[in-house]
Write an enzyme that holds these catalytic residues in place. Structure first.
Site, PDB file in Angstrom:
ATOM      1  N   GLU A  58       0.810  -1.223   0.000  1.00 39.83           N
ATOM      2  CA  GLU A  58       0.000   0.000   0.000  1.00 39.83           C
ATOM      3  C   GLU A  58       0.841   1.270   0.000  1.00 39.83           C
ATOM      4  O   GLU A  58       0.483   2.256  -0.650  1.00 39.83           O
ATOM      5  CB  GLU A  58      -0.949  -0.001   1.212  1.00 39.83           C
ATOM      6  CG  GLU A  58      -2.055  -1.023   1.138  1.00 39.83           C
ATOM      7  CD  GLU A  58      -1.611  -2.436   1.502  1.00 39.83           C
ATOM      8  OE1 GLU A  58      -2.435  -3.363   1.364  1.00 39.83           O
ATOM      9  OE2 GLU A  58      -0.449  -2.613   1.944  1.00 39.83           O
ATOM     10  N   PHE A  83      -5.652  -0.689   5.651  1.00 36.41           N
ATOM     11  CA  PHE A  83      -4.340  -0.659   5.011  1.00 36.41           C
ATOM     12  C   PHE A  83      -4.101   0.633   4.244  1.00 36.41           C
ATOM     13  O   PHE A  83      -2.990   1.155   4.221  1.00 36.41           O
ATOM     14  CB  PHE A  83      -4.186  -1.865   4.090  1.00 36.41           C
ATOM     15  CG  PHE A  83      -4.573  -3.165   4.735  1.00 36.41           C
ATOM     16  CD1 PHE A  83      -4.125  -3.484   6.009  1.00 36.41           C
ATOM     17  CD2 PHE A  83      -5.411  -4.068   4.090  1.00 36.41           C
ATOM     18  CE1 PHE A  83      -4.481  -4.668   6.618  1.00 36.41           C
ATOM     19  CE2 PHE A  83      -5.775  -5.259   4.698  1.00 36.41           C
ATOM     20  CZ  PHE A  83      -5.316  -5.567   5.955  1.00 36.41           C
ATOM     21  N   ASP A 117     -14.697 -10.613   8.924  1.00 37.48           N
ATOM     22  CA  ASP A 117     -13.254 -10.387   8.787  1.00 37.48           C
ATOM     23  C   ASP A 117     -12.595 -10.046  10.127  1.00 37.48           C
ATOM     24  O   ASP A 117     -11.382 -10.176  10.278  1.00 37.48           O
ATOM     25  CB  ASP A 117     -12.978  -9.264   7.782  1.00 37.48           C
ATOM     26  CG  ASP A 117     -13.195  -9.722   6.354  1.00 37.48           C
ATOM     27  OD1 ASP A 117     -13.550 -10.904   6.155  1.00 37.48           O
ATOM     28  OD2 ASP A 117     -13.034  -8.911   5.433  1.00 37.48           O
ATOM     29  N   ARG A 167     -18.575  -2.261   2.958  1.00 35.47           N
ATOM     30  CA  ARG A 167     -18.696  -3.604   2.373  1.00 35.47           C
ATOM     31  C   ARG A 167     -20.146  -4.049   2.271  1.00 35.47           C
ATOM     32  O   ARG A 167     -20.547  -4.718   1.314  1.00 35.47           O
ATOM     33  CB  ARG A 167     -17.925  -4.602   3.240  1.00 35.47           C
ATOM     34  CG  ARG A 167     -18.076  -6.049   2.778  1.00 35.47           C
ATOM     35  CD  ARG A 167     -17.489  -7.008   3.804  1.00 35.47           C
ATOM     36  NE  ARG A 167     -17.505  -8.385   3.316  1.00 35.47           N
ATOM     37  CZ  ARG A 167     -17.141  -9.421   4.057  1.00 35.47           C
ATOM     38  NH1 ARG A 167     -16.730  -9.225   5.303  1.00 35.47           N
ATOM     39  NH2 ARG A 167     -17.183 -10.635   3.576  1.00 35.47           N
TER      40      ARG A 167
END
Length: 314
Positions: A58, A83, A117, A167
Site C-alpha cells: 500500500e 491498510f 473479517d 462492504r
C-alpha cells in the site's frame, strides 16, 4: 421517486469511476491486490490500460499515485481502509498531503460492518487518521446515489481526498432526481427542534428510521447527513445547536477522532451545547455477521431510537 437500490457503496464507487472515465481520460485507478473486494475490478475490465495493480504494498501504491498525480493524471488509489490509511499513513502524509497532490484515496471495508473479517480488518480509526492530514478532504457517503455524486465531486476537487467505502449492501434513500451533493455541506433529512442528530455513512439510514419512529412518539428530532467530515459544515452545526440546544452524533467509527469530535470542536468554539457521541466506544470489534454487529454496538435504528429518546427525556 427514482428506483431504490440495495447496493454496497464500494460497488457504487467502482461503477461511478467507470462512468467518469468515459469522459475523463486522465483518470487512472490503482489497487493493492484487492480489486475484487474494492470493486475497482469494474474499472479494470473496462479500462485495463488505465488500471495498475500494485500488489500487497500500500505504501508503494500511494507513492505511485503521487507520481501519477505529479504527471497530470488523477489517480484513485484503493485498498481496505485499514491498510489504505494505516499501513500507508506516512506516504499519504509526506508524498500526498505535504505537496498537496491531486490523489484520491478510497478506503473500503471500513467500520464494524466488515463483519466476519474481524477486528484486524474492521477499521474504525481511518477518519481520525485522515483528519490529521492538513488539507485532506474526507467524504463518507451514505448510499449509492450519494457515493456516485461524491466520486464526481472528488474528481472535480483539485487536491487530496479520502473516500470511505462500505462492504455491506445498504438501501438507498436519496432520490437522485432531487438530490444535490455539495462538498463541505451537510444535508437536513428530517426537520425537528427537540434535538439534532448528525450522522454519517452507513448509519445515516438507520438514524433516519430512528427519528421517523420517534416522531410517532411526539419527539421531533432534526437529522443531518454529514457526508463531508472535512471540511465540516460549521454553519449547519451552529444553526442546529442554537435552535435545538442538544446534539447527538452517530458514526460507524471510534468516537475518538471521528465525526463526534469534529462536531464538538465546532460547538465548543461557537455555541456550546451538550453533545452525545454514539459510535464505537474506544474498543476493537470482533468477528460476526455485519447486521448482528451493528445491533450489538447499538447502531441499528431500534437502538438509536431508544438512546435518542432517553437523552431527550433526561
Amino acid at each position: 421517486m427514482a428506483e431504490s437500490k440495495k447496493i454496497a457503496t464500494r460497488e457504487s464507487f467502482g461503477l461511478a469511476l467507470c462512468e467518469l472515465a468515459k469522459e475523463h481520460s486522465d483518470i487512472v485507478v490503482l489497487d493493492a491486490d484487492l480489486a475484487a473486494a474494492t470493486k475497482t475490478e469494474i474499472f479494470k475490465k473496462a479500462y485495463p490500460d488505465r488500471f495498475f495493480d500494485c500488489g500487497i504494498a500500500e505504501g508503494n501504491m500511494i507513492g505511485v499515485a503521487a507520481g501519477l498525480a505529479a504527471a497530470g493524471k488523477v489517480p484513485f488509489a484503493a485498498s481496505f481502509a485499514m491498510f489504505a490509511t494505516g499501513r500507508a499513513y506516512e506516504q499519504i502524509r509526506n508524498s500526498v498531503g505535504y505537496p498537496h497532490l491531486n490523489v484520491k484515496i478510497a478506503g473500503s471495508h471500513a467500520g464494524i460492518s466488515v463483519g466476519e473479517d474481524g477486528a484486524t480488518h474492521q477499521c474504525c480509526e481511518d477518519i481520525a487518521l485522515m483528519r490529521t492530514i492538513p488539507g485532506m478532504v474526507i467524504l463518507n457517503p451514505a448510499d449509492h446515489y450519494e457515493m456516485t455524486a461524491a466520486v464526481k465531486a472528488a474528481y472535480e476537487y483539485n487536491g487530496p481526498v479520502y473516500i470511505r467505502l462500505g462492504r455491506l449492501a445498504i438501501d438507498s434513500f436519496n432520490d437522485p432526481e432531487n438530490y444535490t451533493f455539495e462538498l463541505g455541506k451537510g444535508i437536513t433529512l428530517h426537520e425537528g427542534n427537540d434535538v439534532t442528530v448528525i450522522a454519517t455513512g452507513l448509519v445515516v439510514y438507520e438514524a433516519l428510521k430512528a427519528v421517523k419512529a420517534l416522531e410517532e412518539k411526539g419527539i421531533n428530532a432534526r437529522l443531518i447527513n454529514m457526508h463531508t467530515i472535512k471540511p465540516i459544515d460549521k454553519d449547519i452545526i451552529i444553526k442546529a445547536a442554537k435552535e435545538t440546544g442538544r446534539i447527538i452524533t452517530v458514526e460507524e467509527h471510534n468516537i475518538i477522532g471521528g465525526l463526534g469530535e469534529a462536531v464538538c470542536s465546532v460547538t465548543s468554539e461557537n455555541c456550546p451545547v451538550p453533545v452525545t457521541r454514539i459510535g464505537i466506544e474506544d474498543i476493537y470489534g470482533h468477528s460476526g455477521p455485519a447486521l448482528g454487529l451493528i445491533e450489538e454496538f447499538g447502531l441499528d435504528s431500534k437502538s438509536l431510537a431508544q438512546r435518542i429518546e432517553n437523552i431527550v427525556k433526561k
